[in-house]
Write an enzyme that holds these catalytic residues in place. Structure first.
Site, mmCIF file in Angstrom:
data_model
loop_
_atom_site.group_PDB
_atom_site.id
_atom_site.type_symbol
_atom_site.label_atom_id
_atom_site.label_comp_id
_atom_site.label_asym_id
_atom_site.label_seq_id
_atom_site.Cartn_x
_atom_site.Cartn_y
_atom_site.Cartn_z
ATOM 1 C CG ASP A 1 -2.005 0.993 1.005
ATOM 2 O OD1 ASP A 1 -2.160 1.789 -0.013
ATOM 3 O OD2 ASP A 1 -3.037 1.013 1.791
HETATM 4 C C1 BGC Z 1 -4.809 3.389 -0.054
HETATM 5 C C2 BGC Z 1 -5.136 2.399 -0.961
HETATM 6 C C3 BGC Z 1 -4.844 3.268 -2.493
HETATM 7 C C4 BGC Z 1 -3.629 3.780 -2.597
HETATM 8 C C5 BGC Z 1 -3.213 4.655 -3.807
HETATM 9 C C6 BGC Z 1 -3.647 4.247 -0.011
HETATM 10 O O1 BGC Z 1 -3.701 5.363 0.578
HETATM 11 O O2 BGC Z 1 -4.914 2.678 1.285
HETATM 12 O O3 BGC Z 1 -6.331 1.747 -0.879
HETATM 13 O O4 BGC Z 1 -5.133 2.278 -3.519
HETATM 14 O O5 BGC Z 1 -3.595 4.652 -1.437
HETATM 15 O O6 BGC Z 1 -4.063 5.390 -3.934
#
Ligand code: BGC
Length: 900
Positions: free
Chosen positions: A381
């Site tokens: 993530d």
């Molecule tokens: C989120 C993810 C997301 C990623 C990219 C993160 O803060 O937890 O779910 O895909 O950002 O935007």
């Protein structure tokens, strides 16, 4: 203890990582790369979408924050946790606090953390004991290219064989670019024709760009209980991702599963039942992957937003759970996603049993890559990577949105040279990434170029790429919006409406928000993250995403079609309730009155019905603080006091408690309208006017009051000042398997609305099939305790786990006057397990006065428990109770069978 040994390895490896970083002489250049190719960039990261979420927001509005701070507002990004108490770090300052934190780190992360795998304690009811034997070693698990991955692996391996270590390293990290607005861009090897990936949110459609569709959010699809519909939605969504030049779609979501009623991101997933989530994610992966790599997320046990990321001295919250709970709840839907062939898994922000998920060898090497034989790649993530070599060794394959000082700039390649990282691990990382690329056919010259339809700044001229296929997808988008509506109260024939003469409409959720428009890069997060409906300041928005502010209970600037954060999407239009009622009024000659501006409007005494539109907001970055909203409740009570046919529609991003007014005699109908996406209003009218009978069912339990959820209500907080978990928040899943309806049943708590509940405009009768047998063990089935042929492991685990062992049949009769869909649900009482667990469902359209047969199949996994001693699914000898009906508490058909 093993965990202690791993601790030492972590430290050694972190050291190696640092050494390698120091040794790295020059920034990595993608060999043969042109200006347009992702390059290492060691200067200030400028891209709006290539950073951790808090940073994505922080940068564009840094000036605003600085201003706020200088004004003494005390706002900071991630500097304090929320939910009332201020950060415990505030009470202990400076070097002393750092010393205490590092002391506790040695306790929590490596010394005193609950050892979990495997466990010797046999589990037989709440509360789940914490097992007692230390972690086993989880060696690196190289992709094997088994079964239907064979061709992709042989192509990938051939390409990797021609790469330098620097090139392989380059593929594993994200780069900052300004030629596309993708959420992440991974490294290319243009010399060999690999362009890298554009990774883009999100689970309910493409976020933050133009000419795409706002599909219903996960919770809405969960409420549909319709596997075919979920497949169709994912098919059209996947095609949009592909058309826009996205390689990896960052969805679907099955983690959070929804352990906590206030969990801020529960709405991104379908339901808090693992079986239903698994059945739906299977279809979503299959649909998406006709076009694009799906990235199922967030692996695993990511159940709260509070302290999801480290802030100051405070580490991410640790989800502490036992092995059986891991398998039977949180891992279950991921297992289905892997079985469906998902090519990417995103590891989560939280720690799992005190190790960060993205450097947790047990969950990545052990559970995902060995036990489930996952063949694709694991991506972190955004900002979820916290170590260099340790995370690589634990099974992380790609770090997003960058990996400065950890992998980028040749660190991994140097680490291989100096012996810190095995060559085989770097090869496996590159192979897994490339295998996904080949597996999805993205090596084809016809695949759109990276991020082609994802402009960096929508306010600047850009090439227009229409991702939609409106003529084809239209009916699916609409039907998906329809089927997530759940009717929970309908008395006095309030619904369906039939050519009413005079309707009065109320509530802030009635109209579309006045603005839906990308602004320049300076402050475009309202548009990028689904915040156009929030009536709060930019600074407060910022705080929500950064984790320092609580999200508001409601979205006051218009109707809510999706939640906030990376799971939001970008509608091409919004059919608001008012728009659709207005159209219907035109068709029917109905006279409308409306007042969406106040909580205490006057009511026209002759209204045929008063319809109130309210919502319940939720966003990434913030757990909810309340499952109700006192202001909206007051609005309902005010109208109900003056209108004897008051109908309430709630666009709810999660569980919404309604006891403040549900029993009011003038409240005649209530609909949980969830998050329908762009076709919201017209879908609502379709149901409220009876063109289709409502067919949604609750994918969660609604309690009478918040306290009914017990420890499953609110997120865990760091310990108080001076306590051992002051800097290392611990969330103990001591309820084990007993979440949602399992918990309510075990504790004998009567819910307001049970899991699976929902009304239609007709009644259904359940009956046995003609042979009078509800459920039976298949005569030829192998009912050995352990799964047979256990060495035959396919994507998703041992193949025989999916053998059908038992089955059930029933009949459903529509005794009403029109066609309607019923969702028949089968619950099993497995020995030594919760009283009832969903293990089958079927959504069946039944014409009036007609009977339809329903057949359920139960696999070995459906009937097994995870035995922590044998480290296997075990089909126990004993009696299995079978319940069939229309919600977990209403199961008119019951019988049992025995496995011996
Ligand atoms: C989120 C993810 C997301 C990623 C990219 C993160 O803060 O937890 O779910 O895909 O950002 O935007």
């Amino acid at each position: 203890m093993q965990r202690a040994r791993i601790a030492v390895m972590d430290q050694v490896n972190s050291g190696a990582s640092a050494t390698a970083a120091t040794m790295s002489k020059e920034p990595l250049r993608e060999p043969g790369g042109s200006a347009a190719v992702p390059q290492m960039n060691t200067t200030a990261p400028a891209a709006r979408t290539l950073l951790p979420l808090w940073a994505k927001i922080a940068l564009p509005v840094a000036a605003v924050v600085i201003l706020a701070l200088s004004l003494g507002l005390g706002l900071g990004l991630g500097l304090k946790h929320h939910h009332g108490s201020s950060s415990s770090s505030n009470s202990t300052s400076g070097a002393n606090a750092t010393a205490i934190a590092s002391h506790y780190e040695s306790i929590w992360s490596y010394g005193n953390s609950p050892p979990v795998y495997p466990a010797r304690t046999y589990y037989s009811g709440p509360p789940a004991p914490i097992p007692t034997v230390a972690e086993t070693d989880n060696p690196a698990a190289n992709g094997t290219g088994a079964q239907d991955w064979a061709a992709a692996y042989s192509s990938a391996q051939a390409l990797v064989a021609n790469m330098t270590n620097l090139e392989k390293n380059n593929m594993t990290v994200g780069f900052t670019v300004t030629y596309t607005g993708c959420s992440g861009v991974s490294g290319a090897v243009t010399r060999l024709g690999f362009p890298g990936f554009c990774l883009q949110d999100g689970p309910a459609g493409i976020r933050g760009t133009d000419l795409v569709t706002s599909f219903p959010a996960g919770i809405h699809l969960g409420a549909s209980w319709n596997t075919t519909l979920v497949y169709d939605v994912a098919t059209y969504m996947g095609a949009e991702f592909k058309a826009k030049g996205v390689n990896v779609a960052l969805g679907p979501v099955v983690g959070p599963l929804g352990r906590l009623a206030q969990g801020g991101r529960n709405w991104e997933g379908y339901t808090n039942d693992p079986y239903l989530a698994g059945a739906l994610v299977t279809q979503s992966v299959a649909g998406l992957q006709q076009s694009v790599i799906a990235s199922v997320k967030h692996w695993v046990a990511y159940e709260q937003e509070t302290n999801r990321n480290p802030s100051g001295l405070i580490a991410s919250v640790s989800s502490n759970l036992d092995d059986r709970t891991m398998h039977e709840l949180y891992m279950w839907p991921f297992q289905d996603a892997v079985r469906a062939g998902v090519a990417c898994v995103m590891c989560s922000y939280n720690r799992v049993n005190d190790s960060y998920a993205c450097q947790n060898s047990k969950i990545m090497n052990g559970l995902l890559k060995t036990e489930l034989a996952f063949q694709g790649f694991v991506v972190s993530d955004w900002g979820g990577q916290h170590t260099g070599i340790a995370s690589a060794e634990a099974g992380l394959d790609m770090a997003m949105p960058s990996s400065l000082k950890m992998w980028a700039g040749g660190i991994l390649s140097d680490a291989v040279s100096n012996g810190s990282l095995p060559q085989s691990r770097l090869d496996d990382m590159a192979t897994r990434i490339l295998a996904a690329w080949y597996q999805l056919g993205q090596n084809s010259s016809s695949y759109p170029s990276l991020g082609a339809g994802m402009p960096f700044d929508l306010t600047k001229r850009h090439q227009r790429v229409d991702g939609r296929n409106v003529s084809q997808s239209k009916s699916t988008v609409f039907q998906a919006a329809v089927e997530g509506h759940v009717l929970v109260k309908n008395v006095n024939n309030a619904l369906p409406l039939y050519k009413p003469v005079l309707l009065s409409l109320f509530g802030y959720d009635g109209m579309a928000p006045p603005v839906y428009d990308p602004t320049s890069l300076v402050a475009d997060f309202r548009y990028l993250y689904g915040f156009e409906t929030l009536n709060i300041s930019d600074i407060d928005l910022l705080g929500i995403m950064g984790g320092s502010e609580e999200a508001p209970l409601t979205a006051q600037l218009g109707t809510l079609i999706v939640g906030g954060g990376s799971g939001s999407n970008t509608p091409g239009y919004i059919s608001a309730p008012y728009d659709a009622f207005s159209q219907q009024a035109y068709d029917d000659g109905t006279y409308l009155l409306w007042n969406f501006n106040t909580v205490n409007p006057d009511v026209e005494a002759d209204s045929d019905a008063c319809i109130i539109f309210i919502n319940q907001f939720s966003s990434e970055g913030s757990d909810r603080t309340n499952l109700t909203d006192p202001t909206s409740d007051q609005l309902v009570l005010n109208i109900a006091a003056n209108c004897n046919n008051t109908i309430v529609v709630i666009h709810n991003a999660g569980i919404r408690i309604v006891d403040a007014w549900i029993d009011h005699p003038n409240v005649t109908a209530v609909i949980y309208a969830h998050l329908p996406g762009q076709d919201s209003g017209r879908a609502l009218v379709e149901v409220m006017y009876g063109n289709q009978s409502p067919s949604g069912r609750l994918p969660y339990t609604v309690a009478h009051q918040e306290s009914d959820y017990g420890q499953l209500l609110s997120p865990s907080e760091p310990g108080s000042s001076g306590s051992s978990d002051q800097y290392f928040p611990q969330s103990n899943f001591t309820e084990g398997l007993y979440i949602d309806y399992r918990y309510f049943l075990a504790h004998n708590i009567t819910p307001r609305f049970p899991f699976g509940y929902g009304l239609t405009y007709v009644d259904f009768n359940y009956s046995l099939p003609s042979n009078n047998t509800l459920a039976y063990v298949i005569k030829t089935a192998n009912t050995s305790a352990l799964p047979p042929n256990s060495t035959n492991v396919v994507s998703g685990g041992i193949a025989s786990l999916y053998d059908v062992v038992a089955a059930a049949d029933c009949q459903i009769t529509n005794v009403g006057t029109g066609p309607a869909a019923e969702v028949a649900q089968l619950y099993v009482g497995i020995p030594n397990a919760p009283e009832k667990q969903l293990r089958g469902f079927a959504k069946v359209m039944v014409a009036a006065n007609t009977t339809e047969p329903v057949h359920f199949e139960l696999t070995r996994r459906d009937l097994s428990i995870w035995d922590v001693v044998q480290q296997s699914w075990v089909l126990q000898n004993g009696t299995y109770q079978i319940y069939v009906g229309d919600n977990v508490l209403d199961t008119p058909l019951q019988s049992n069978f025995t496995i011996s």
